[in-house]
Motif scaffolding. Sequence first.
Motif, PDB file in Angstrom:
ATOM      1  N   VAL A 153       0.588  -1.365   0.170  1.00  0.00           N
ATOM      2  CA  VAL A 153       0.169   0.304   0.309  1.00  0.00           C
ATOM      3  C   VAL A 153       0.850   1.263  -0.321  1.00  0.00           C
ATOM      4  O   VAL A 153       0.735   2.228  -0.531  1.00  0.00           O
ATOM      5  CB  VAL A 153      -0.767   0.201   1.542  1.00  0.00           C
ATOM      6  CG1 VAL A 153      -1.734   1.272   1.348  1.00  0.00           C
ATOM      7  CG2 VAL A 153      -1.891  -1.619   1.306  1.00  0.00           C
ATOM      8  N   ALA A 189       1.169   4.355  -2.800  1.00  0.00           N
ATOM      9  CA  ALA A 189       0.646   5.013  -2.794  1.00  0.00           C
ATOM     10  C   ALA A 189       1.579   6.734  -2.999  1.00  0.00           C
ATOM     11  O   ALA A 189       1.535   7.199  -3.766  1.00  0.00           O
ATOM     12  CB  ALA A 189       0.712   5.615  -1.124  1.00  0.00           C
ATOM     13  N   ASP A 241       1.572   6.694  -6.843  1.00  0.00           N
ATOM     14  CA  ASP A 241       0.014   6.491  -7.332  1.00  0.00           C
ATOM     15  C   ASP A 241      -0.267   6.179  -8.338  1.00  0.00           C
ATOM     16  O   ASP A 241      -1.073   6.248  -9.025  1.00  0.00           O
ATOM     17  CB  ASP A 241       0.290   8.180  -8.265  1.00  0.00           C
ATOM     18  CG  ASP A 241      -0.676   8.807  -8.276  1.00  0.00           C
ATOM     19  OD1 ASP A 241      -1.874   8.717  -7.781  1.00  0.00           O
ATOM     20  OD2 ASP A 241      -1.050  10.037  -9.141  1.00  0.00           O
ATOM     21  N   CYS A 252      -4.398  -1.254  -5.743  1.00  0.00           N
ATOM     22  CA  CYS A 252      -3.800  -1.815  -4.850  1.00  0.00           C
ATOM     23  C   CYS A 252      -4.177  -3.467  -5.040  1.00  0.00           C
ATOM     24  O   CYS A 252      -5.063  -3.443  -4.387  1.00  0.00           O
ATOM     25  CB  CYS A 252      -3.229  -1.427  -3.853  1.00  0.00           C
ATOM     26  SG  CYS A 252      -1.902  -2.551  -3.234  1.00  0.00           S
ATOM     27  N   TYR A 284      -3.098   3.503   5.992  1.00  0.00           N
ATOM     28  CA  TYR A 284      -1.731   3.357   5.084  1.00  0.00           C
ATOM     29  C   TYR A 284      -3.243   3.746   4.161  1.00  0.00           C
ATOM     30  O   TYR A 284      -2.736   4.744   3.734  1.00  0.00           O
ATOM     31  CB  TYR A 284      -1.134   3.216   4.376  1.00  0.00           C
ATOM     32  CG  TYR A 284       0.624   3.249   4.367  1.00  0.00           C
ATOM     33  CD1 TYR A 284       1.612   3.970   4.943  1.00  0.00           C
ATOM     34  CD2 TYR A 284       0.619   4.107   3.411  1.00  0.00           C
ATOM     35  CE1 TYR A 284       2.416   4.058   5.208  1.00  0.00           C
ATOM     36  CE2 TYR A 284       1.582   5.055   2.753  1.00  0.00           C
ATOM     37  CZ  TYR A 284       2.408   4.532   3.677  1.00  0.00           C
ATOM     38  OH  TYR A 284       3.944   5.391   3.681  1.00  0.00           O
ATOM     39  N   ALA A 285      -3.815   2.787   4.202  1.00  0.00           N
ATOM     40  CA  ALA A 285      -5.146   2.928   2.599  1.00  0.00           C
ATOM     41  C   ALA A 285      -5.639   3.969   3.121  1.00  0.00           C
ATOM     42  O   ALA A 285      -5.540   4.716   1.911  1.00  0.00           O
ATOM     43  CB  ALA A 285      -5.233   1.700   2.483  1.00  0.00           C
ATOM     44  N   TYR A 300      -4.555   7.827   2.553  1.00  0.00           N
ATOM     45  CA  TYR A 300      -3.854   7.908   0.981  1.00  0.00           C
ATOM     46  C   TYR A 300      -4.770   7.361  -0.515  1.00  0.00           C
ATOM     47  O   TYR A 300      -4.844   7.479  -0.781  1.00  0.00           O
ATOM     48  CB  TYR A 300      -2.689   7.789   1.190  1.00  0.00           C
ATOM     49  CG  TYR A 300      -0.921   8.062   1.063  1.00  0.00           C
ATOM     50  CD1 TYR A 300      -1.079   9.302   1.043  1.00  0.00           C
ATOM     51  CD2 TYR A 300      -0.819   7.239   2.430  1.00  0.00           C
ATOM     52  CE1 TYR A 300       0.401   9.599   2.125  1.00  0.00           C
ATOM     53  CE2 TYR A 300       0.311   7.645   3.543  1.00  0.00           C
ATOM     54  CZ  TYR A 300       1.017   8.932   3.106  1.00  0.00           C
ATOM     55  OH  TYR A 300       1.363   9.381   3.979  1.00  0.00           O
ATOM     56  N   ASN A 301      -6.403   7.343   0.351  1.00  0.00           N
ATOM     57  CA  ASN A 301      -7.013   7.220  -0.046  1.00  0.00           C
ATOM     58  C   ASN A 301      -6.896   5.913  -1.176  1.00  0.00           C
ATOM     59  O   ASN A 301      -7.969   6.073  -2.208  1.00  0.00           O
ATOM     60  CB  ASN A 301      -7.743   8.277  -1.022  1.00  0.00           C
ATOM     61  CG  ASN A 301      -8.916   9.300  -0.738  1.00  0.00           C
ATOM     62  OD1 ASN A 301     -10.255   7.890  -0.191  1.00  0.00           O
ATOM     63  ND2 ASN A 301      -9.083   9.719  -0.443  1.00  0.00           N
ATOM     64  N   ILE A 302      -6.854   5.262  -0.774  1.00  0.00           N
ATOM     65  CA  ILE A 302      -6.374   3.656  -1.598  1.00  0.00           C
ATOM     66  C   ILE A 302      -7.082   2.837  -1.775  1.00  0.00           C
ATOM     67  O   ILE A 302      -7.193   2.399  -0.884  1.00  0.00           O
ATOM     68  CB  ILE A 302      -4.702   3.347  -1.631  1.00  0.00           C
ATOM     69  CG1 ILE A 302      -3.794   4.216  -1.353  1.00  0.00           C
ATOM     70  CG2 ILE A 302      -4.262   1.854  -3.168  1.00  0.00           C
ATOM     71  CD1 ILE A 302      -3.133   4.726  -2.537  1.00  0.00           C
TER      72      ILE A 302
END
Length: 423
Positions: free
Chosen positions: A159, A163, A166, A170, A219-220, A223-225
């Motif tokens: 992840v 991030a 970009d 994932c 983390y996701a 960072y909006n993943i």
Amino acid sequence: MALIVQKYGGSSVADAAAIKRVAQRIVAQKKAGYDVVVAVSAMGDSTDELLDLAEQVAPLPPGRELDMLLTSGERISMALVAMAIGNLGYEARSFTGSQAGVITTSLHGNAKIIDVTPGRIREALDDGAIAIVAGFQGVSQDSKDITTLGRGGTDTTAVALAAALDADACEIYTDVDGVFTADPRIVPTARRIPEISNEEMLEMAACGAKILHLRCVEYARRYNIPIHVRSSFSQKPGTWVLPHVEESEGMEQPIISGVAHDRSEAKITVVGVPDQVGEAAAIFRTLAEAEINIDMIVQNVSAAGTARTDISFTLPTSHGQIALAALKKIQEQVGFTSLLYNDRIGKVSLVGAGMRSYPGVTARFFDSIAGAGVNIEMISTSEIRISVVVAEEEVDAAVGAAHTEFQLDADQVEAVVYGGTGR
Ligand code: ASP
Ligand code: MG
């Protein structure tokens, strides 16, 4: 060009045949026109084997050397995966965490990622190569020593790379077909959750669902993943962990998303604490200074006339002995009577964003556990979670009962466990 980050867990790269199969999956993405970056875990149970080996030469190996040792597991799989891809006629380059630019704090065994500077990964991609990164590791910003991110940390590596680069998605490949309403190893009728909010996934991971590393979900979220959890052993659709799950029109989200469990905690009871201002503070300050993570806390009402109370709390079993030693040192000063330690406990948690707006969830949860003849020892709640501590051998029964009570069982068994032990 669209970029995909993929993570393969230990059971997905357990032997030569598995590595070749994974290489084919990676090449398929490349052929479909994507840039591909891959984070890999150590083969099979090799991290555990390395840990055993370390314990045989030294009972308490220094963190720096242990991290050096453990990170070698991921180096083996990254090189082998790169070779297998090369053998299919595609270029792949492997990188250690440090080479990939994963910069961390210096806490050995549980370092946090501070920054990712993936210059060499970009270079490899620009050259048309597939980049393979050793998971679960980085390099300390201060000491320049090699660090690890905690067990299961390869999810977080993936992840963090997604991030920093970009990435468009994932993908976390594991040995089950996604996130289930309970661990299919305990509840065979558990259902696959097609989409789950990051917030709920965070609670599930924090409550012991091992499908994703807790820090990876944090983390996701930051960072909006979007994360796509899938099995590397099948082509099934898996689970999307999304920043927001839209309520599809006319269809209500279920009240409960899932039931998680955790057997890795222990319970300490401080018996006979004088019921005075500041005693709890003294106890928990001591534990904080010993860097012990406390989970649930219960203070029992003092028996009439004794002016004493019992304080119980849960903590990771691995911290148990350190905590007991720290508390013994302040026994006289605080004036408590004794310490009790029990590591034969388990935590069962009900998670669901829907419980915010539905009354009665707690009552139903407790009823179902009582119905299974299981005694509740401790309780804690958040806005979207209710957790109870029960005896370790009763965890399975409690999970099953709650799962059925909230109608999470599938009509037919859909969960396949392809391998591994839950990671
Ligand atoms: N190999 C490490 C472990 O077993 C990291 C990982 O699998 O993500 O914990
Ligand atoms: Mg592993």
